[in-house]
Scaffold this active site. Structure first.
Site: not given
Ligand code: ARG
Length: 292
Positions: A76, A149, A178, A180, A274
């Protein structure tokens, strides 16, 4: 630059699950036994790092920071291509403190010649890095997730900065926040994806670009096990523990599955992909990549 894949990972020393910014996050489960969760997180992160190295990769490790638990998800932190790093801007205040830490890590990597350039996103946009901008090495373009996001407007910035096409994919569900978590292009041209995570337009865009024989649709169980959130290096696919169904599907297609217990990180809504950020992606012609 050498030819081994290069990944950034974060040491899990500062990791915990203490807030909830996605539906998978379970602070209560973490609080039930923090010591056990911490020990398992350490073991899981170490196993992931070893799996990357065993697959031929080089790994850079960033130190953990107390109070920034999600720093363990460097996917991220930025979009990276051709040595250029577009630093993320997080939507949730809980993660915004990570931006400065990642930025200074990238500047250090630049001083060491591991990357070429560090670029900032315009102020009014959110973008959560390679979690929402996935480079498709076979087709030679980005797939850009938005709607949960990342801002849709950030996709145009990525297009400009990298001079590459970005195919927009609107995400329809807060559970797959996300790209991913629900979309993973593989080295042989297949795309492993979870259709319910996408809007109709996004599904049409995927189906227009990925031939039917290359589409691998993940089941509910496979997506919920965070198996679509995988790291693919050549024929190896590194992921969280997988249902038997996915083992069979990928084996039939000639991939070797490397499964890791990533349970503590799944309690935060993240898994293998991630927990890494690939730093050496290059925009070579699609034909050359496909012929490798
Ligand atoms: N707790 C993190 C969030 O909600 C998890 C991020 C996981 N990242 C991803 N690229 N799926 O932002």
């Amino acid at each position: 630059m050498d030819h081994r894949p290069l990944f950034l990972v974060t040491d899990p020393s500062g990791f915990e699950v203490c807030y909830q910014i996605n539906p998978w996050m379970q602070p209560t489960a973490w609080r039930a036994d923090p010591a056990a969760c911490r020990a398992q997180a350490k073991a899981s992160a170490a196993a992931l790092k070893l799996a990357l190295i065993a697959a031929g990769a080089e790994v850079e490790t960033l130190e953990g920071v107390r109070g920034l638990p999600d720093l363990v998800f460097p996917a991220n932190a930025a979009v990276v291509l051709d040595g250029r790093v577009l630093v993320a801007r997080f939507r949730h205040p809980e993660r915004q403190g990570e931006e400065a830490v990642f930025r200074s890590a990238f500047l250090k990597l630049k001083r060491r010649g591991k990357i070429r350039e560090v670029i900032d996103l315009p102020e009014h946009l959110f973008h959560e890095g390679a979690g929402d901008a996935i480079w498709d090495a076979v087709r030679g373009h980005f797939w850009g997730g938005y709607g949960q996001r990342s801002s849709e407007g950030a996709l145009g910035v990525i297009r400009e900065v990298f001079g590459q096409e970005v195919v927009p994919l609107q995400l329809a569900s807060p559970r797959f926040y996300h790209l991913d978590t629900c979309f993973c292009p593989l080295s042989g041209g297949e795309v492993l994806y979870y259709p319910p995570a996408f809007t109709e337009d996004a599904l049409a865009a995927i189906r227009a670009r990925v031939a039917p024989e290359h589409r691998i649709e993940a089941s509910d169980a496979e997506a919920a096990a965070f198996c679509v959130n995988a790291v693919n290096i050549d024929r190896k696919v590194i992921m969280a523990r997988a249902p038997e169904s996915l083992r069979t599907t990928l084996a039939e297609r000639g991939y070797q599955l490397v499964e890791i217990n990533l349970d503590p990180f799944i309690l935060s809504g993240g898994a293998a992909y991630c927990m890494t950020l690939r730093l050496d992606r290059a925009s070579r012609p699609a034909a050359a990549m496909a012929a490798e």
